[in-house]
Design a protein around this motif. Structure first.
Motif, PDB file in Angstrom:
ATOM      1  N   ILE A   1       5.413 -39.271  16.888  1.00  0.00           N
ATOM      2  CA  ILE A   1       6.574 -38.895  17.578  1.00  0.00           C
ATOM      3  C   ILE A   1       7.823 -39.260  16.530  1.00  0.00           C
ATOM      4  N   TRP A   2       8.980 -38.748  16.901  1.00  0.00           N
ATOM      5  CA  TRP A   2      10.163 -39.001  15.933  1.00  0.00           C
ATOM      6  C   TRP A   2      11.233 -39.821  16.442  1.00  0.00           C
TER       7      TRP A   2
ATOM      8  N   LEU B   1      19.626 -36.990   8.831  1.00  0.00           N
ATOM      9  CA  LEU B   1      19.067 -37.076   7.343  1.00  0.00           C
ATOM     10  C   LEU B   1      17.523 -37.393   7.591  1.00  0.00           C
ATOM     11  N   SER B   2      16.852 -37.030   6.945  1.00  0.00           N
ATOM     12  CA  SER B   2      15.198 -37.632   7.050  1.00  0.00           C
ATOM     13  C   SER B   2      15.013 -38.610   6.326  1.00  0.00           C
TER      14      SER B   2
ATOM     15  N   ARG C   1      12.111 -31.322  14.788  1.00  0.00           N
ATOM     16  CA  ARG C   1      13.111 -30.340  15.199  1.00  0.00           C
ATOM     17  C   ARG C   1      13.924 -30.583  16.426  1.00  0.00           C
ATOM     18  N   MET C   2      13.328 -31.263  17.390  1.00  0.00           N
ATOM     19  CA  MET C   2      13.978 -31.896  18.529  1.00  0.00           C
ATOM     20  C   MET C   2      14.917 -32.825  18.000  1.00  0.00           C
ATOM     21  N   ALA C   3      14.361 -33.888  17.139  1.00  0.00           N
ATOM     22  CA  ALA C   3      15.234 -34.798  16.672  1.00  0.00           C
ATOM     23  C   ALA C   3      16.407 -34.438  16.049  1.00  0.00           C
ATOM     24  N   PHE C   4      16.419 -33.370  15.238  1.00  0.00           N
ATOM     25  CA  PHE C   4      17.528 -32.793  14.370  1.00  0.00           C
ATOM     26  C   PHE C   4      18.563 -32.122  15.405  1.00  0.00           C
TER      27      PHE C   4
END
Length: 75
Positions: A40-41, A72-73, A58-61
């Motif tokens: 998960i993120w 930022l990753s 995508r959801m995290a961003f």
């Protein structure tokens, strides 16, 4: 070189960091909500405090941007 640098904000937004988290490394109560996902993120602030856990990158961003943050990753 050991100098702290204040990255501040990007165009008025607060910077947050998005990184993958292995579900196996999470506490039991969190793993129970992860379903069959292996990863998960997490979204973290500049101090490293975890702000959120979400199902995918995508959801995290999207979550970060909806809260006026610049994601930022982190690898």
């Amino acid at each position: 070189m050991d100098v702290k640098f204040d990255f501040g904000t990007v165009e008025g937004e607060r910077i947050v960091y998005v990184r993958p988290v292995a579900v196996a490394d999470l506490p039991d109560e969190v793993r129970a909500h992860a379903g069959n996902r292996e990863v998960i993120w997490a979204v973290h602030d500049a101090d490293g405090e975890q702000l959120a856990l979400v199902a995918d990158r995508r959801m995290a961003f999207l979550l970060a941007r909806e809260n006026d943050c610049a994601p930022l990753s982190v690898h």
